[in-house]
Scaffold this motif. Structure first.
Motif, mmCIF file in Angstrom:
data_model
loop_
_atom_site.group_PDB
_atom_site.id
_atom_site.type_symbol
_atom_site.label_atom_id
_atom_site.label_comp_id
_atom_site.label_asym_id
_atom_site.label_seq_id
_atom_site.Cartn_x
_atom_site.Cartn_y
_atom_site.Cartn_z
ATOM 1 N N ALA A 93 0.830 -1.213 0.000
ATOM 2 C CA ALA A 93 0.000 0.000 0.000
ATOM 3 C C ALA A 93 0.861 1.259 0.000
ATOM 4 O O ALA A 93 0.578 2.221 -0.718
ATOM 5 N N TRP A 94 1.916 1.272 0.820
ATOM 6 C CA TRP A 94 2.797 2.450 0.853
ATOM 7 C C TRP A 94 3.515 2.642 -0.475
ATOM 8 O O TRP A 94 3.721 3.771 -0.931
ATOM 9 N N LEU A 95 3.917 1.538 -1.127
ATOM 10 C CA LEU A 95 4.579 1.647 -2.426
ATOM 11 C C LEU A 95 3.621 2.222 -3.474
ATOM 12 O O LEU A 95 4.012 3.084 -4.279
ATOM 13 N N VAL A 96 2.381 1.766 -3.475
ATOM 14 C CA VAL A 96 1.395 2.303 -4.414
ATOM 15 C C VAL A 96 1.163 3.794 -4.147
ATOM 16 O O VAL A 96 1.066 4.604 -5.077
ATOM 17 N N LEU A 97 1.086 4.164 -2.858
ATOM 18 C CA LEU A 97 0.892 5.572 -2.508
ATOM 19 C C LEU A 97 2.028 6.432 -3.043
ATOM 20 O O LEU A 97 1.812 7.546 -3.542
ATOM 21 N N ALA A 98 3.258 5.934 -2.950
ATOM 22 C CA ALA A 98 4.417 6.705 -3.420
ATOM 23 C C ALA A 98 4.360 6.962 -4.919
ATOM 24 O O ALA A 98 4.953 7.939 -5.405
ATOM 25 N N LEU A 99 3.658 6.106 -5.658
ATOM 26 C CA LEU A 99 3.607 6.236 -7.116
ATOM 27 C C LEU A 99 2.452 7.106 -7.592
ATOM 28 O O LEU A 99 2.289 7.300 -8.798
ATOM 29 N N GLY A 100 1.661 7.654 -6.666
ATOM 30 C CA GLY A 100 0.515 8.460 -7.063
ATOM 31 C C GLY A 100 0.898 9.655 -7.919
ATOM 32 O O GLY A 100 0.236 9.955 -8.919
ATOM 33 N N GLY A 101 1.958 10.360 -7.547
ATOM 34 C CA GLY A 101 2.385 11.518 -8.319
ATOM 35 C C GLY A 101 2.843 11.146 -9.717
ATOM 36 O O GLY A 101 2.569 11.859 -10.695
ATOM 37 N N THR A 102 3.542 10.023 -9.842
ATOM 38 C CA THR A 102 3.992 9.555 -11.152
ATOM 39 C C THR A 102 2.807 9.211 -12.046
ATOM 40 O O THR A 102 2.778 9.549 -13.239
ATOM 41 N N GLU B 194 -0.176 10.458 -11.783
ATOM 42 C CA GLU B 194 -0.843 11.731 -12.112
ATOM 43 C C GLU B 194 -0.148 12.431 -13.280
ATOM 44 O O GLU B 194 -0.796 12.968 -14.177
ATOM 45 N N THR B 195 1.177 12.417 -13.282
ATOM 46 C CA THR B 195 1.932 13.050 -14.370
ATOM 47 C C THR B 195 1.696 12.340 -15.696
ATOM 48 O O THR B 195 1.561 12.977 -16.742
ATOM 49 N N ALA B 196 1.615 11.014 -15.651
ATOM 50 C CA ALA B 196 1.496 10.231 -16.877
ATOM 51 C C ALA B 196 0.062 10.155 -17.399
ATOM 52 O O ALA B 196 -0.166 10.188 -18.621
ATOM 53 N N PHE B 197 -0.918 10.064 -16.506
ATOM 54 C CA PHE B 197 -2.288 9.775 -16.942
ATOM 55 C C PHE B 197 -3.323 10.798 -16.495
ATOM 56 O O PHE B 197 -4.505 10.646 -16.801
ATOM 57 N N GLY B 198 -2.911 11.818 -15.738
ATOM 58 C CA GLY B 198 -3.846 12.856 -15.356
ATOM 59 C C GLY B 198 -4.251 12.802 -13.890
ATOM 60 O O GLY B 198 -3.972 11.825 -13.176
ATOM 61 N N THR B 199 -4.934 13.854 -13.451
ATOM 62 C CA THR B 199 -5.289 14.009 -12.041
ATOM 63 C C THR B 199 -6.216 12.905 -11.553
ATOM 64 O O THR B 199 -6.051 12.370 -10.450
ATOM 65 N N ALA B 200 -7.208 12.547 -12.349
ATOM 66 C CA ALA B 200 -8.167 11.521 -11.918
ATOM 67 C C ALA B 200 -7.465 10.195 -11.641
ATOM 68 O O ALA B 200 -7.740 9.532 -10.634
ATOM 69 N N ALA B 201 -6.548 9.820 -12.520
ATOM 70 C CA ALA B 201 -5.826 8.559 -12.334
ATOM 71 C C ALA B 201 -4.926 8.630 -11.105
ATOM 72 O O ALA B 201 -4.800 7.654 -10.352
#
Length: 438
Positions: free
Chosen positions: A93-102, A104-111
């Motif tokens: 879960a923490w690893l997935v959380l860390a990738l949220g910004g990446t 967002e940059t690749a697929f947009g705010t909703a993703a």
């Protein structure tokens, strides 16, 4: 030793207790590092602060659904397998959380936001490790000493409050982020919000490895397989005349105290004019008191006072502290100026005293309730009992924050006064439970 069982000696039980407490503390360090960073993480997406509350609700809602099931599973299959499962899930879960910004940059705010919700939902679903840890503590502790041992679990939480803000600030600081950006591979996204998430994953991974290699499975009576499903553990608990009132008490107490959790920082900012740093110092003060109360004082009291009365005393102290907290500035105006400390007026003295009462009341209530739950369940169903009551608490923490933040907008004191009123009901229920006990 990890594949063996707890030796049936005082030394073996103490070693097992120390091991599980260390694992809980390590895991909580990761949790505490990320939670203060989450609001800034959400704001980095350029969306409303409403999503901060929704993320908190997603965590608590999934925890409400999963904790009873994991507690029941720990009764049937063992404490250690459930701890391994939940810690592995928390690491992911923490690893997935860390990738949220990446994302967002690749697929947009909703993703990107969807990634954050998936991460928090998974973390909530794995939040049953606390119930399994509490059941483990009862397995390796004689009944007469359980309140003190469960107090040590609360002390682990308090230690987290002492260290977590500092660790979170370190991992989010510019020098550390810059150094990590140089040292880590380019594929690892390093920012002030992702790095604390990676650190949290690291702490959960350490706790996972320690559980696998070091933690023994306690010898105990295993529960027979029971009915499956989300509702089944609650139906079973509510059919038990001993556990039924405790489920309600956990729900109402968690709902009441959520007002403090969501409204404390805005309250001290508006009433006292304190900055985020000053509020952080107050949280550290509360955490240090929690360690002292639950690690030392509660254990001493539990040998002299029965657990239901311990919990009732805590509820009584909380009523007074919650009702007084938002008016500490008014009470401070009545004190002589020579009571000033740290360059602040007497109002700070009043606030520190009220927070000390709040911390003591919370410690007595939490430990007294946990010990009461343990005594109300058979040796074979400790995990189920803790899972259901913790699940009820999670439901209270799901409903509480939106309700209390809405009240805070209307009046600063409203969440605290409602919390005090709800805690009066908790106190009345505990008095009734105590009178019904032989």
């Amino acid at each position: 030793m990890g594949r063996g069982s707890v030796p049936d000696t005082d030394r073996g039980r103490r070693r097992a207790l120390a091991t599980v407490l260390a694992i809980v503390f390590i895991d909580l360090l990761g949790f505490g590092i990320v939670v203060p960073i989450l609001p800034f993480y959400v704001r980095s997406f350029g969306v409303s602060d409403v999503f901060i509350g929704l993320l908190a609700a997603a965590y608590s809602l999934l925890q409400f659904g999963s904790t009873p099931a994991l507690g029941r599973l720990s009764d049937e299959r063992g404490r250690r397998p459930v701890l391994v499962l939940s810690l592995a899930g928390a690491t992911l879960a923490w690893l997935v959380l860390a990738l949220g910004g990446t994302v967002e940059t690749a697929f947009g705010t909703a993703a990107g936001l969807a990634t954050l919700f998936v991460a928090r939902a998974l973390a909530g679903a794995m939040g049953g490790n606390i119930a399994a840890a509490q059941a483990y503590v009862t397995d390796v502790t004689p009944a007469a000493e359980r309140a003190g041992a469960l107090g040590l679990v609360g002390a682990a939480f308090g230690l987290g409050f002492v260290f977590e803000p500092a660790l979170g600030a370190v991992f989010a600081s510019d020098p550390v982020v810059t150094a990590a950006d140089r040292l880590l591979p380019a594929v690892v996204p390093v920012t002030a919000v992702s790095l604390p998430s990676f650190a949290a994953a690291g702490f959960s991974a350490v706790a996972l490895v320690a559980t696998v290699l070091v933690l023994p499975e306690p010898d105990r009576t295993r529960a027979a397989p029971g009915p499956r499903g989300l509702i089944a553990p609650f139906r079973t608990a509510l059919a038990d005349v001993t556990l039924r009132p405790l489920v309600g008490v956990f729900f109402v107490a968690s709902l009441a105290f959520s007002g403090v959790q969501v409204a404390f920082i805005p309250c001290v900012a508006d009433r006292f004019g304190y900055t985020a740093s000053a509020a952080g110092l107050l949280l550290t003060y509360i955490g240090a008191l929690g360690v002292l109360n639950q690690g030392v004082l509660v254990g001493w009291l539990s040998r002299r006072v029965r657990d239901t009365r311990l919990a009732a005393a805590g509820a009584g102290l909380l009523v007074g502290a919650l009702a007084t907290l938002p008016f500490a500035t008014d009470h401070g105006a009545c004190l002589p100026p020579w009571l000033s400390i740290f360059g602040e007026g007497p109002r700070l003295v009043v606030l520190l005293v009220v927070l000390a009462v709040l911390s003591l009341g919370n410690s007595l209530l939490n430990v007294g309730l946990a010990a009461t739950v343990s005594r109300s369940a058979s040796e074979a169903t400790q995990g189920t009992a803790f899972g259901v009551t913790q699940g009820a608490g999670s439901l209270g923490r799901t409903i509480g924050p939106p309700l209390m933040t809405g009240l805070h907008v209307l009046a600063i004191a409203a969440p605290f006064l409602l919390g005090a009123g709800l805690t009066v009901g908790v106190l009345a229920a505990l008095v009734g439970i105590d009178r019904a006990r032989p």
